[in-house]
Scaffold this motif. Structure first.
Motif, mmCIF file in Angstrom:
data_model
loop_
_atom_site.group_PDB
_atom_site.id
_atom_site.type_symbol
_atom_site.label_atom_id
_atom_site.label_comp_id
_atom_site.label_asym_id
_atom_site.label_seq_id
_atom_site.Cartn_x
_atom_site.Cartn_y
_atom_site.Cartn_z
ATOM 1 N N ILE A 1 1.974 2.370 -2.043
ATOM 2 C CA ILE A 1 2.010 1.174 -1.706
ATOM 3 C C ILE A 1 1.543 0.052 -2.721
ATOM 4 O O ILE A 1 2.329 -0.837 -3.040
ATOM 5 N N LYS B 1 -0.227 2.941 7.965
ATOM 6 C CA LYS B 1 1.379 3.273 7.650
ATOM 7 C C LYS B 1 1.969 3.491 8.749
ATOM 8 O O LYS B 1 1.590 4.771 9.384
ATOM 9 N N VAL C 1 -5.502 -1.573 8.254
ATOM 10 C CA VAL C 1 -4.187 -1.294 7.679
ATOM 11 C C VAL C 1 -3.618 -0.060 7.858
ATOM 12 O O VAL C 1 -4.746 1.089 7.413
ATOM 13 N N ALA D 1 -3.417 4.908 -0.968
ATOM 14 C CA ALA D 1 -2.066 4.500 -0.717
ATOM 15 C C ALA D 1 -1.608 4.088 -2.120
ATOM 16 O O ALA D 1 -0.977 2.940 -2.400
ATOM 17 N N LYS E 1 -9.251 -1.380 -5.683
ATOM 18 C CA LYS E 1 -8.558 -2.205 -4.250
ATOM 19 C C LYS E 1 -7.706 -3.171 -4.862
ATOM 20 O O LYS E 1 -7.654 -3.561 -6.058
ATOM 21 N N ILE F 1 -6.573 -3.238 0.292
ATOM 22 C CA ILE F 1 -5.660 -1.873 0.234
ATOM 23 C C ILE F 1 -6.544 -1.014 -0.808
ATOM 24 O O ILE F 1 -6.963 -1.373 -1.775
ATOM 25 N N ASP F 2 -6.704 0.337 -0.108
ATOM 26 C CA ASP F 2 -7.550 1.285 -0.961
ATOM 27 C C ASP F 2 -6.428 1.837 -2.120
ATOM 28 O O ASP F 2 -5.517 2.692 -1.597
ATOM 29 N N ASN F 3 -6.505 1.614 -3.191
ATOM 30 C CA ASN F 3 -5.453 2.355 -4.064
ATOM 31 C C ASN F 3 -5.326 3.787 -4.232
ATOM 32 O O ASN F 3 -4.274 4.260 -4.165
ATOM 33 N N TYR G 1 -5.629 2.816 5.665
ATOM 34 C CA TYR G 1 -5.503 2.670 4.095
ATOM 35 C C TYR G 1 -6.043 1.169 3.792
ATOM 36 O O TYR G 1 -5.949 0.976 2.324
ATOM 37 N N GLY G 2 -6.623 0.403 4.477
ATOM 38 C CA GLY G 2 -7.366 -0.589 4.211
ATOM 39 C C GLY G 2 -7.996 -1.546 5.227
ATOM 40 O O GLY G 2 -7.775 -0.879 6.515
#
Length: 220
Positions: A134, A94, A92, A131, A51, A126-128, A105-106
């Motif tokens: 990002i 996009k 979150v 995304a 994250k 944010i989930d790596n 995405y989060g």
């Protein structure tokens, strides 16, 4: 019925010290207190593997920042009442592909109202894996623009007080004069009472003076 609005934001905002950059890396070793409860709180985050956490200025009260470029205004009294809807109901996304929360995405970890700066600030997780583009931009120090979505029952013309539950019911002021400034100082805009925020999106072309990623908070 509710009126959905997309509110695009910009990379700088006007603060008490003039135009401020909104992207800064947080020094987690600093013990200096700031005017931002969100910034101070973010230092206590324990990073989760996979994250990334960022601190975002979501929006400013219209009495201090004015309406955005689309002519939407959010009064401080309304933001203080409703800013926690970011925390309880927003995800979150996009570019506002926001119909299915499971495809987000989060999430919004915590929402704050910064009273000295008259603005809403958010800590996002944010989930790596979802995304990576990002996360790569954040980690490389590039600016990441944000935009938000909210639902309202109606908006209100700042000039005539017309309440419009749909854009088809706008008065002539909102149809033809958005963001015009009258000789007496009044700005033609749509006040948005009791907003319910459901979307904080990563976008590539911001368009308002009060929103951008403020800082990278934490990453693992």
């Amino acid at each position: 019925m509710s009126l959905e609005k997309i509110l695009e934001l910009d990379e700088h905002f006007s603060g008490s010290r003039g135009l401020e950059p909104t992207l800064r890396v947080i020094d987690f070793n600093s013990d200096v207190k700031t005017a931002s409860e969100a910034e101070d709180w973010s230092r206590s985050i324990q990073p989760t593997p996979g994250k990334t956490y960022i601190l975002v200025l979501a929006m400013g009260a219209s009495e201090y920042y004015g309406p955005n470029r689309n002519g939407d205004a959010f009064r401080e009294s309304e933001l203080i009442k409703t800013y926690k809807t970011f925390e309880t109901g927003a995800h979150v996304f996009k570019s506002h592909v926001n119909k299915d929360p499971s495809k987000s995405y989060g999430r919004v970890v915590k929402a704050f109202y910064n009273r000295p700066m008259h603005r809403v600030e958010l800590v996002l997780e944010i989930d790596n894996a979802k995304a990576p583009d990002i996360v790569d931009k954040v980690n490389s120090g590039q600016s990441v623009a944000v935009s938000m979505g909210c639902k309202i029952k109606y908006d209100v013309c700042s000039i005539c007080g017309n309440k419009a539950p749909t854009r088809a019911q706008y008065c002539s002021h909102l149809r033809n004069e958005l963001n015009n400034i009258y000789p007496d100082g009044r700005i033609v805009c749509a006040d948005n009472p009791n907003p319910n925020f459901f979307d904080i999106s990563i976008v590539w072309r911001p368009a308002d003076k009060t929103g951008y990623m403020l800082k990278k908070v934490a990453g693992a």
